[in-house]
Structures are given as C-alpha cells and as structure tokens.
Design a protein around this motif. Structure first.
Motif, PDB file in Angstrom:
ATOM      1  N   VAL A   1       0.856  -1.182   0.000  1.00 46.97           N
ATOM      2  CA  VAL A   1       0.000   0.000   0.000  1.00 46.97           C
ATOM      3  C   VAL A   1       0.888   1.225   0.000  1.00 46.97           C
ATOM      4  O   VAL A   1       2.037   1.182   0.444  1.00 46.97           O
ATOM      5  CB  VAL A   1      -0.936   0.035   1.217  1.00 46.97           C
ATOM      6  CG1 VAL A   1      -1.968  -1.055   1.119  1.00 46.97           C
ATOM      7  CG2 VAL A   1      -0.155  -0.092   2.521  1.00 46.97           C
ATOM      8  N   ALA A   2       0.368   2.330  -0.520  1.00 44.82           N
ATOM      9  CA  ALA A   2       1.155   3.553  -0.636  1.00 44.82           C
ATOM     10  C   ALA A   2       0.854   4.479   0.526  1.00 44.82           C
ATOM     11  O   ALA A   2      -0.260   4.543   1.021  1.00 44.82           O
ATOM     12  CB  ALA A   2       0.837   4.251  -1.955  1.00 44.82           C
TER      13      ALA A   2
ATOM     14  N   GLY B   1      13.054  -6.086 -15.950  1.00 41.37           N
ATOM     15  CA  GLY B   1      12.733  -6.890 -14.784  1.00 41.37           C
ATOM     16  C   GLY B   1      11.392  -7.582 -14.913  1.00 41.37           C
ATOM     17  O   GLY B   1      10.743  -7.559 -15.962  1.00 41.37           O
ATOM     18  N   ARG B   2      10.986  -8.219 -13.823  1.00 41.67           N
ATOM     19  CA  ARG B   2       9.676  -8.856 -13.784  1.00 41.67           C
ATOM     20  C   ARG B   2       8.583  -7.800 -13.672  1.00 41.67           C
ATOM     21  O   ARG B   2       8.788  -6.751 -13.079  1.00 41.67           O
ATOM     22  CB  ARG B   2       9.559  -9.790 -12.584  1.00 41.67           C
ATOM     23  CG  ARG B   2      10.661 -10.825 -12.430  1.00 41.67           C
ATOM     24  CD  ARG B   2      10.405 -11.643 -11.171  1.00 41.67           C
ATOM     25  NE  ARG B   2      11.501 -12.552 -10.852  1.00 41.67           N
ATOM     26  CZ  ARG B   2      12.485 -12.274 -10.028  1.00 41.67           C
ATOM     27  NH1 ARG B   2      12.527 -11.095  -9.426  1.00 41.67           N
ATOM     28  NH2 ARG B   2      13.433 -13.156  -9.774  1.00 41.67           N
ATOM     29  N   TYR B   3       7.423  -8.098 -14.223  1.00 43.48           N
ATOM     30  CA  TYR B   3       6.251  -7.259 -13.985  1.00 43.48           C
ATOM     31  C   TYR B   3       5.123  -8.142 -13.462  1.00 43.48           C
ATOM     32  O   TYR B   3       5.053  -9.327 -13.735  1.00 43.48           O
ATOM     33  CB  TYR B   3       5.817  -6.513 -15.252  1.00 43.48           C
ATOM     34  CG  TYR B   3       5.364  -7.396 -16.400  1.00 43.48           C
ATOM     35  CD1 TYR B   3       4.086  -7.958 -16.415  1.00 43.48           C
ATOM     36  CD2 TYR B   3       6.205  -7.643 -17.479  1.00 43.48           C
ATOM     37  CE1 TYR B   3       3.664  -8.770 -17.465  1.00 43.48           C
ATOM     38  CE2 TYR B   3       5.794  -8.447 -18.536  1.00 43.48           C
ATOM     39  CZ  TYR B   3       4.526  -9.005 -18.524  1.00 43.48           C
ATOM     40  OH  TYR B   3       4.106  -9.808 -19.553  1.00 43.48           O
ATOM     41  N   TRP B   4       4.232  -7.512 -12.672  1.00 47.06           N
ATOM     42  CA  TRP B   4       3.101  -8.251 -12.103  1.00 47.06           C
ATOM     43  C   TRP B   4       1.994  -7.262 -11.741  1.00 47.06           C
ATOM     44  O   TRP B   4       1.572  -7.164 -10.587  1.00 47.06           O
ATOM     45  CB  TRP B   4       3.553  -9.028 -10.862  1.00 47.06           C
ATOM     46  CG  TRP B   4       2.661 -10.186 -10.500  1.00 47.06           C
ATOM     47  CD1 TRP B   4       1.458 -10.524 -11.048  1.00 47.06           C
ATOM     48  CD2 TRP B   4       2.909 -11.169  -9.482  1.00 47.06           C
ATOM     49  NE1 TRP B   4       0.948 -11.653 -10.456  1.00 47.06           N
ATOM     50  CE2 TRP B   4       1.819 -12.068  -9.485  1.00 47.06           C
ATOM     51  CE3 TRP B   4       3.941 -11.370  -8.565  1.00 47.06           C
ATOM     52  CZ2 TRP B   4       1.737 -13.138  -8.606  1.00 47.06           C
ATOM     53  CZ3 TRP B   4       3.854 -12.430  -7.698  1.00 47.06           C
ATOM     54  CH2 TRP B   4       2.773 -13.321  -7.720  1.00 47.06           C
ATOM     55  N   PRO B   5       1.484  -6.492 -12.708  1.00 44.44           N
ATOM     56  CA  PRO B   5       0.471  -5.485 -12.382  1.00 44.44           C
ATOM     57  C   PRO B   5      -0.854  -6.073 -11.928  1.00 44.44           C
ATOM     58  O   PRO B   5      -1.676  -5.365 -11.338  1.00 44.44           O
ATOM     59  CB  PRO B   5       0.307  -4.710 -13.699  1.00 44.44           C
ATOM     60  CG  PRO B   5       0.779  -5.648 -14.747  1.00 44.44           C
ATOM     61  CD  PRO B   5       1.854  -6.466 -14.131  1.00 44.44           C
ATOM     62  N   SER B   6      -1.082  -7.359 -12.191  1.00 46.78           N
ATOM     63  CA  SER B   6      -2.330  -7.972 -11.735  1.00 46.78           C
ATOM     64  C   SER B   6      -2.308  -8.260 -10.240  1.00 46.78           C
ATOM     65  O   SER B   6      -3.346  -8.566  -9.645  1.00 46.78           O
ATOM     66  CB  SER B   6      -2.596  -9.279 -12.495  1.00 46.78           C
ATOM     67  OG  SER B   6      -1.593 -10.239 -12.205  1.00 46.78           O
TER      68      SER B   6
ATOM     69  N   PRO C   1      -3.440  -2.022  -8.553  1.00 41.60           N
ATOM     70  CA  PRO C   1      -2.192  -2.743  -8.866  1.00 41.60           C
ATOM     71  C   PRO C   1      -1.047  -2.265  -8.002  1.00 41.60           C
ATOM     72  O   PRO C   1      -0.883  -1.064  -7.766  1.00 41.60           O
ATOM     73  CB  PRO C   1      -1.957  -2.394 -10.348  1.00 41.60           C
ATOM     74  CG  PRO C   1      -3.301  -2.059 -10.880  1.00 41.60           C
ATOM     75  CD  PRO C   1      -4.036  -1.399  -9.747  1.00 41.60           C
ATOM     76  N   SER C   2      -0.254  -3.214  -7.517  1.00 42.24           N
ATOM     77  CA  SER C   2       0.888  -2.830  -6.692  1.00 42.24           C
ATOM     78  C   SER C   2       1.889  -2.018  -7.501  1.00 42.24           C
ATOM     79  O   SER C   2       2.608  -1.182  -6.962  1.00 42.24           O
ATOM     80  CB  SER C   2       1.562  -4.071  -6.106  1.00 42.24           C
ATOM     81  OG  SER C   2       1.963  -4.944  -7.135  1.00 42.24           O
ATOM     82  N   GLN C   3       1.953  -2.261  -8.797  1.00 47.63           N
ATOM     83  CA  GLN C   3       2.793  -1.457  -9.692  1.00 47.63           C
ATOM     84  C   GLN C   3       2.301  -1.653 -11.114  1.00 47.63           C
ATOM     85  O   GLN C   3       2.028  -2.773 -11.539  1.00 47.63           O
ATOM     86  CB  GLN C   3       4.267  -1.862  -9.590  1.00 47.63           C
ATOM     87  CG  GLN C   3       5.180  -0.970 -10.423  1.00 47.63           C
ATOM     88  CD  GLN C   3       6.654  -1.255 -10.191  1.00 47.63           C
ATOM     89  OE1 GLN C   3       7.005  -1.912  -9.221  1.00 47.63           O
ATOM     90  NE2 GLN C   3       7.504  -0.773 -11.059  1.00 47.63           N
ATOM     91  N   ARG C   4       2.209  -0.557 -11.858  1.00 42.23           N
ATOM     92  CA  ARG C   4       1.802  -0.641 -13.258  1.00 42.23           C
ATOM     93  C   ARG C   4       2.765   0.088 -14.184  1.00 42.23           C
ATOM     94  O   ARG C   4       2.803  -0.166 -15.382  1.00 42.23           O
ATOM     95  CB  ARG C   4       0.393  -0.083 -13.453  1.00 42.23           C
ATOM     96  CG  ARG C   4       0.246   1.371 -13.059  1.00 42.23           C
ATOM     97  CD  ARG C   4      -1.169   1.894 -13.263  1.00 42.23           C
ATOM     98  NE  ARG C   4      -1.451   2.194 -14.656  1.00 42.23           N
ATOM     99  CZ  ARG C   4      -2.525   2.882 -15.054  1.00 42.23           C
ATOM    100  NH1 ARG C   4      -3.421   3.281 -14.140  1.00 42.23           N
ATOM    101  NH2 ARG C   4      -2.724   3.135 -16.317  1.00 42.23           N
TER     102      ARG C   4
END
Length: 610
Positions: free
Chosen positions: A205-206, A495-500, A536-539
C-alpha cells in the motif's frame, strides 16, 4: 566474470562539492571534511539495479561510475557489503555460494570468510588503484564496511559464539583493507542523512510523504522528490547552526496548522496527443519439449530443491515424470511446494496454476487430472519471484517442490504416490535458452501484418516497435492489462512485472488521519494514511533513456507473458512534475525534533525553531 548472481555494492551519493584531496573525520556533532563540520544529504543508488548482470566491463565499469560522481561535484559513500540486504536476491550474495562445501552465510566459517574477503579486497583495491578515495583526491569520503543489520538477526542464529567470532573477524578484515588511510571507515556517524530507496512490503500500500518531516532522522523509504527537495533546502540553509549552535524549543499549542509544499509526479502520454495503439506480433512459448520426461538434463528418484538445482540461473525449473495406467481414470493431482508459484500439466494440457499468497510461500496445488490407458506424463513448472534476502540462515530457505509429496488421489480414495518416481529436470524456458528477448533473426513472430493478437494466453511472447519519446523526461511503460511476466527494451531487461497483483483492501484506506504519533516501523499501528488499496501494486515500469535509440531509429519492447494478459493496453508515457501544491498538517499532530518553516506555502520564508 559476467553473472547475474555475483556480489553487490550499494553506493550513496552525497550532495556536496568534492575537489582535490580531502581529509575526513568526525566528532560528536557531525562529519568533518577538511576541518569543516558538514551535513550530508544523500540518496542511495543500488549499483546492480542498473543492469541485470554484474562485472567491471563496458556499462559495468564501476571506476568510471565513481569518476562521473566526482565530475558531478558530489561525494560518495561506498558501502561494500558484500551482504547489503536491499531487497536483492539473498541480499546480494550469489546463489552459487550455497554449493561450496562447509559454507554458512554470515557466520564464522572459513569458506564464507574467504569469499567475503576476496570480494572486499577486490573492490577496495580497484578504488585505491583508481585514486577514488578522498585522501587520494577522489569522491569517496566514507567506506561502510562490512556487515549490514547484523544485530537484528544475531539472536536468531542460535550460535552466539560463531556470530560473535564472525563480527570480530569482519572488523579485523575491514581494518586490513586500510581504507582509513584514504577515507573515514566507519559504520555510522552523527549526520542528518535522508536515504531514499524503494522497499518491498506486504500488503503493498502507498503512503504519503508528509510524515517524512516528523521522522527525518529515521530510516525512510518515501521517494517524494518535491517534498524532500524542499526539506533539503531548509537543512542546508541552517547547516552552520545545526552543526555548531544550540537549540531552543518553543510550543505553539495544539491547534497549529502547518502547510508544506509538495510536488506531484504525473504520467502523461509520450507525445502531445494520446499515442496510437502499439502494433504487436506474438509467438507461443515452446512447451512441447517439457511435456514428456524424455529430454531432461538429468534424472533423480526424488524431488529436488529448486535454487540448488538451477543455481538460480532462471526463475523456472521443470519437474517431469511419467507413469503407466490401466484404462482411463479421473484423479486429483496434489502437489505440496515451497513455492513461489506452480503450473501443472498432464499429458501436455495445463490443468492448474497457483502462487503463494503469504510470506511462508508453502502451499498445496490441487488440480483435476485425467489419465488415459498407457503411458501418462506429468510436468510441473515451479517458479520463483526473488529469493529470501533477510533473516537468520535465509540461504537455507528452500524453493520448489523439494520433497513433495506429489500424488494422484482417485474418487474412491486410492492414491498413486509419485514422490519417489524417476523425475527429469530442466532449468529455464525454451524462450530463455533461445534468447528471444534479444530479438535475433530467425524467430517466427506471428500476426505482424494480420493485426490479430491473442490476449489472456499464458506462456506467450509479444513484440512491438515504438519511437523514443521526445525530450529528456523520464520514460515509463504502462503495463496495466498485463498479468505476470518479464519485459525487455532493445534487449535490456526491465525486470519482472506483475500489475495484476493488487494491493490489499484494508480498513480506513483512502482516509488520512495524522492525529497521533507517527510510527516509522511500518507495523499495523502505522495506518494513518493508506492509498491504493485494491489497485495494482505497480503498473509503471521505468525505461532508462540509455536503453533507447534516438534519431528516428525504432525501439523494440518484448514481453514474456507467463500467466496470460492483454498487451494491447500497454503504452509509453513520460513522467513530469506537476505544479507544486500545499499540504496541511492538522491539529493534534505529534511533531518532535523537527525544524518547522514558518511562512507562506511555497518558497521558504522566516526563521526556524525546534
């Protein structure tokens, strides 16, 4: 040695002038450079994050890196490590260390201390030979050696004698390097240092940047450029008083409202207009070689631990076996794994997928499995998403389907235990071995002209071309719509991405309330301002401009989509600083040990007090 798994450095850049040979010392008040007490305002750069590999050639020239620091008029603080934590695989220690006989990480043993001293001596000698220490006229004013956050884990090691011997050995080894002949070699000094670096947390969370003013002497992970820039300016304006003068405390009552300026970063299209949709081509990952157990690298009648078996050369390890079955049958496939994720295939068809949702990683996959008469094949793909980097004996934390069990259970309760079957092993994916990410000739990309691109298709490679955004603003690629995988620009890994992977939904999200003491520890009591819950934790993923081709040359983005996503929603954007806004701190805030600027929101005005 070119390897993505060698030891790591962390560099801290300090914004101060560095010209000519310097003398560096410290007293009870501050760091003393050339006889003057100084405040060091710094930000950390994780040197290995700039590239996935690590060596000293070409773009990996660390001596040139320090020369650029020097040319920019900054000091540098060299944190040698080799253990740096830093949300890095094994905290920066390479996985191959685990395979050395007698090896114990961060305890008193000859194999670990030998490798540690070899690395430390190599780095120090490189710096000395290039005259990079302050006493030689270089930028390095501090050498931070040699361990990191060791006190927190000593009690958990259950070997106080070995831990004590090790930490004393570290001190002796550091002194042997004679860094103090060229710069001050200490672990901590009494300076105000704002360290800005990302952290990984669960749930993701931000938080806003405002609490930074109340905890500026503590460890922080809030990369808010505008807010910290203004804070730094205030600190520099009172440097002489802070390091020489006395302080007075004044109370302005409980109802004081403090306004602070903060800059907001915004994402905007890479051109003045919303960019046209990217034109994609695609290619399926070749899973066929792994759908039988015929072509493995080797066989074992046991289920092996993933990191040791693969030497961390890939996130992926295939476990493949076969069994004879009379007639047709319906079963449930049970796989117990230490994660981090798992895909199951039966006779060439995917039957299940699961990833860990907790820090322990251990979970069980249950999938339906239909067997036919004759020989049947079961293939299990285990994946990691980074290795444990902190805690006691973290190198012993396993990954993969080590020990299982793996079994097929029928409707009537009959079970077929496959745990001690003959298992065949292969590290990595076919596309990794073929280096599809480098976009070399000979790859059979589809859909280039047809405009038909499959979406939500697991184990698929995608490729598109794009023009480098104009200007010098930072570039990001927005991967919202993708699921999980990895990205490359012109062969350079993003790097890896995982926006879901979404941030957790938590009570009180989107509501800010600072009317109590801020807790910098990050535990559950620190819930004064949560944003981004369920998002998303990161997009957005940074694309360094050094990766991009200019002057109209096309650039290539390649994605490996592991879980199945939609690349057609991807877009490139630039990052701009929005107009400065004013943020208020309301009544009942607990503000302790902070210099509060009194004046209008915007440019600093007035004096300062504690």
């Amino acid at each position: 040695m070119a390897s993505r798994h060698t030891l790591c450095l962390l560099l801290v850049l300090a914004a101060a002038g560095a010209a000519g040979a310097s003398t560096v010392a410290y007293d009870d008040r501050a760091l003393v450079i050339d006889g003057q007490r100084r405040i060091i305002l710094s930000g950390a750069i994780h040197y290995p994050r700039s590239k996935p590999e690590y060596n000293f050639e070409g773009n990996y020239d660390i001596v040139r890196f320090f020369r650029e620091i020097h040319n920019a008029g900054m000091y540098a603080i060299l944190r040698i490590g080799p253990y740096v934590c830093a949300e890095w695989n094994h905290g920066g220690l390479p996985a191959w260390l685990r395979d050395i006989p007698g090896m114990q990480f961060r305890l008193h043993n000859e194999p670990f201390e030998r490798e540690m001293e070899t690395f430390t001596t190599l780095i120090v000698n490189k710096m000395k030979e290039a005259s990079m220490f302050a006493g030689q006229g270089g930028p390095i004013i501090l050498a931070q050696v040699i361990e990191n956050e060791y006190g927190d884990i000593m009690a958990q090691l259950n070997n106080n004698r070995s831990a004590s011997q090790y930490i004393h050995w570290c001190a002796d080894m550091a002194n042997k390097q004679k860094c103090h002949d060229y710069a001050t070699s200490i672990r901590m000094v009494l300076i105000i240092s704002i360290t800005v670096e990302p952290t990984l947390a669960a749930p993701p969370v931000a938080r806003t940047s405002q609490p930074a003013t109340t905890t500026m002497l503590l460890w922080m992970s809030m990369p808010k450029y505008g807010h910290l820039k203004n804070l730094h300016n205030v600190l520099l304006s009172m440097e002489t008083t802070l390091v020489h003068g006395e302080y007075n405390e004044s109370s302005y009552g409980e109802n004081i409202t403090i306004k602070t300026p903060a800059s907001v970063m915004v994402m905007r299209p890479s051109t003045a207009e919303e960019p046209e949709a990217l034109n994609w081509s695609w290619m399926p990952e070749n899973l066929r070689p792994f759908m039988t157990d015929d072509l493995g690298s080797f066989r074992k009648n046991q289920l092996l631990e993933q990191i040791s078996t693969s030497s961390d050369q890939s996130d992926y390890l295939w476990y493949m076996t076969s069994l004879e079955h009379k007639g047709e049958g319906s079963y449930t496939l049970y796989v117990n794994t230490t994660g981090h994720e798992l895909y199951a295939f039966v006779n060439g068809e995917i039957v299940g997928q699961k990833h860990s949702t907790n820090r322990d990683y251990v979970f069980q996959l249950e999938s339906p499995a239909k067997l036919h008469s004759g020989k049947n094949y079961i293939s299990l793909l285990s994946g990691t998403v980074g290795l444990t980097n902190y805690g006691a004996l973290f190198e012993l934390v396993p990954a993969g389907i080590v020990g299982g069990p793996v079994k097929l259970v029928g409707a009537n309760g009959t079970a077929i235990d496959l745990t001690e079957n003959s298992w065949s092993y292969v590290t990595g994916l076919d596309g990794e071995h073929r280096q599809i990410c480098l976009d070399m000739p000979g790859n059979n990309w589809r859909g280039r002209n047809e405009g038909i691109v499959p979406v939500n298709r697991p184990f698929t490679w995608y490729k598109t071309s794009f023009d480098a955004p104009a200007g010098e603003e930072a570039v990001v690629v927005d991967l919202l719509g993708l699921n999980k995988g990895a990205a490359w620009v012109n062969g350079n890994s993003l790097g890896r991405y995982w926006p879901s992977y979404a941030a957790a939904e938590m009570d009180g999200c989107h509501v800010c309330d600072y009317r109590r003491e801020f807790n910098a520890a990050g535990d559950e009591s620190d819930l004064q301002c949560l944003t981004g819950c369920g998002e998303p934790s990161q997009r957005f993923y940074h694309v360094p401009r050094s990766f991009l081709r200019r002057d109209g040359e096309p650039n290539t983005l390649i994605l490996f989509e592991e879980a199945g996503g939609d690349p057609t929603r991807a877009a490139f954007r630039t990052v701009a600083m929005a107009t400065t806004v004013c943020a208020s701190r309301g009544e009942h805030d607990v503000i302790a040990g902070v210099n509060v600027a009194r004046g209008s929101c915007g440019a600093y005005e007035g004096g300062w007090e504690s």
